[in-house]
Design a protein around this motif. Structure first.
Motif, PDB file in Angstrom:
ATOM      1  N   GLN A  66      -3.949   1.185   7.989  1.00  0.00           N
ATOM      2  CA  GLN A  66      -3.908   1.710   6.629  1.00  0.00           C
ATOM      3  C   GLN A  66      -2.489   2.109   6.256  1.00  0.00           C
ATOM      4  OE1 GLN A  66      -6.779   4.820   5.371  1.00  0.00           O
ATOM      5  NE2 GLN A  66      -6.777   3.542   3.536  1.00  0.00           N
ATOM      6  N   CYS A  67      -2.108   1.763   5.033  1.00  0.00           N
ATOM      7  CA  CYS A  67      -0.777   2.109   4.538  1.00  0.00           C
ATOM      8  C   CYS A  67      -0.706   3.620   4.302  1.00  0.00           C
ATOM      9  CB  CYS A  67      -0.493   1.364   3.241  1.00  0.00           C
ATOM     10  SG  CYS A  67       1.099   1.802   2.510  1.00  0.00           S
ATOM     11  N   THR A  68       0.356   4.238   4.776  1.00  0.00           N
ATOM     12  CA  THR A  68       0.520   5.681   4.627  1.00  0.00           C
ATOM     13  C   THR A  68       0.902   6.052   3.196  1.00  0.00           C
ATOM     14  OG1 THR A  68       2.772   5.372   5.443  1.00  0.00           O
ATOM     15  CG2 THR A  68       1.146   6.161   7.015  1.00  0.00           C
ATOM     16  N   SER A  69       1.281   5.072   2.409  1.00  0.00           N
ATOM     17  CA  SER A  69       1.742   5.352   1.062  1.00  0.00           C
ATOM     18  C   SER A  69       0.721   4.955  -0.012  1.00  0.00           C
ATOM     19  CB  SER A  69       3.068   4.632   0.828  1.00  0.00           C
ATOM     20  OG  SER A  69       3.502   4.810  -0.478  1.00  0.00           O
ATOM     21  N   CYS A  70       0.251   3.705  -0.006  1.00  0.00           N
ATOM     22  CA  CYS A  70      -0.655   3.259  -1.082  1.00  0.00           C
ATOM     23  C   CYS A  70      -2.101   3.125  -0.610  1.00  0.00           C
ATOM     24  CB  CYS A  70      -0.163   1.944  -1.683  1.00  0.00           C
ATOM     25  SG  CYS A  70      -0.447   0.488  -0.643  1.00  0.00           S
ATOM     26  N   TYR A  71      -2.376   3.442   0.661  1.00  0.00           N
ATOM     27  CA  TYR A  71      -3.729   3.411   1.239  1.00  0.00           C
ATOM     28  C   TYR A  71      -4.330   2.025   1.357  1.00  0.00           C
ATOM     29  CZ  TYR A  71      -3.710   8.472   0.611  1.00  0.00           C
ATOM     30  OH  TYR A  71      -3.397   9.795   0.658  1.00  0.00           O
ATOM     31  N   ILE A 106       3.618  -3.462   8.604  1.00  0.00           N
ATOM     32  CA  ILE A 106       4.201  -3.115   7.305  1.00  0.00           C
ATOM     33  C   ILE A 106       3.221  -3.504   6.205  1.00  0.00           C
ATOM     34  CG2 ILE A 106       6.172  -3.542   5.751  1.00  0.00           C
ATOM     35  CD1 ILE A 106       6.970  -2.130   8.349  1.00  0.00           C
ATOM     36  N   CYS A 107       3.056  -2.623   5.222  1.00  0.00           N
ATOM     37  CA  CYS A 107       2.130  -2.880   4.116  1.00  0.00           C
ATOM     38  C   CYS A 107       2.575  -4.111   3.319  1.00  0.00           C
ATOM     39  CB  CYS A 107       2.073  -1.664   3.197  1.00  0.00           C
ATOM     40  SG  CYS A 107       1.050  -1.918   1.739  1.00  0.00           S
ATOM     41  N   PRO A 108       1.661  -5.072   3.124  1.00  0.00           N
ATOM     42  CA  PRO A 108       2.034  -6.276   2.363  1.00  0.00           C
ATOM     43  C   PRO A 108       2.312  -5.970   0.892  1.00  0.00           C
ATOM     44  CG  PRO A 108      -0.306  -6.308   2.948  1.00  0.00           C
ATOM     45  CD  PRO A 108       0.301  -5.124   3.648  1.00  0.00           C
ATOM     46  N   ASP A 109       1.791  -4.854   0.380  1.00  0.00           N
ATOM     47  CA  ASP A 109       1.995  -4.517  -1.031  1.00  0.00           C
ATOM     48  C   ASP A 109       3.259  -3.703  -1.272  1.00  0.00           C
ATOM     49  OD1 ASP A 109      -0.262  -5.868  -1.583  1.00  0.00           O
ATOM     50  OD2 ASP A 109      -1.506  -4.110  -2.034  1.00  0.00           O
ATOM     51  N   CYS A 110       3.402  -2.565  -0.547  1.00  0.00           N
ATOM     52  CA  CYS A 110       4.508  -1.664  -0.879  1.00  0.00           C
ATOM     53  C   CYS A 110       5.568  -1.584   0.227  1.00  0.00           C
ATOM     54  CB  CYS A 110       3.986  -0.269  -1.215  1.00  0.00           C
ATOM     55  SG  CYS A 110       3.402   0.658   0.217  1.00  0.00           S
ATOM     56  N   LYS A 111       5.362  -2.337   1.306  1.00  0.00           N
ATOM     57  CA  LYS A 111       6.351  -2.440   2.400  1.00  0.00           C
ATOM     58  C   LYS A 111       6.552  -1.141   3.186  1.00  0.00           C
ATOM     59  CE  LYS A 111       7.032  -6.562   0.818  1.00  0.00           C
ATOM     60  NZ  LYS A 111       6.002  -7.502   1.260  1.00  0.00           N
TER      61      LYS A 111
HETATM   62 ZN    ZN Z   1       1.234   0.190   0.832  1.00  0.00          ZN
END
Ligand code: ZN
Ligand code: ZN
Length: 153
Positions: A66-71, A106-111
């Protein structure tokens, strides 16, 4: 055996095809992901580690991140590199102390950095208070329960 995970939230978010663990096809998957890593698909560093050290193995089990920023929530191959003397065949996955290099997801959306979410049997049945097991709804950010919804062969 691989597991399927469902994440459902009161806000309407629903997704039931997160994969988890190791399935029957694992030896093939592991071979394929190792070959990809050696060709540079997972970055120059992983390519060098694997080509320079024949004792390193790839942990190609599916995990939830899970992305720590955008979930954003995804299941993907772990890709940690490990060295094991206990490796007893092609379905083996490493103990934490055997891992030599942790692959950064690494998050594919917000990196931003993604974190690994271990899903225990207990979590699927009763929910969890363990901060390491918390799953946040990718849509509204509330805490949700990740449920076991089935098995893959
Ligand atoms: Zn993200
Ligand atoms: Zn929600």
């Amino acid at each position: 055996m691989g597991r399927m995970i469902t994440v459902e939230c009161d806000c309407g978010f629903f997704k039931d095809d997160y994969m988890y663990g190791v399935n029957m096809a694992y030896p093939k998957v592991k071979k394929h992901q190792t070959a990809l890593a050696k060709s540079g698909y997972y970055g120059k560093q992983w390519q060098e580690f694997l080509n320079n050290d024949p004792e390193l193995s790839v942990n190609a089990e599916y995990r939830l991140y899970q992305c720590t920023s955008c979930y954003k929530l995804i299941s993907e191959y772990c890709m940690d590199l490990y060295r094991s003397s206990r490796d007893d065949g092609c379905y083996y996955t490493p103990e934490p102390d055997e891992v030599v290099y942790h692959y950064k997801h690494i998050c594919p959306d917000c990196k931003k950095r993604m974190v690994y979410i271990p899903i225990s049997q207990k979590h699927c049945l009763y929910g969890t208070n363990d901060p390491e097991e918390l799953v946040f709804c990718p849509k509204c950010g509330n805490i949700v329960i990740a449920k076991l919804s089935g098995f893959t062969d």
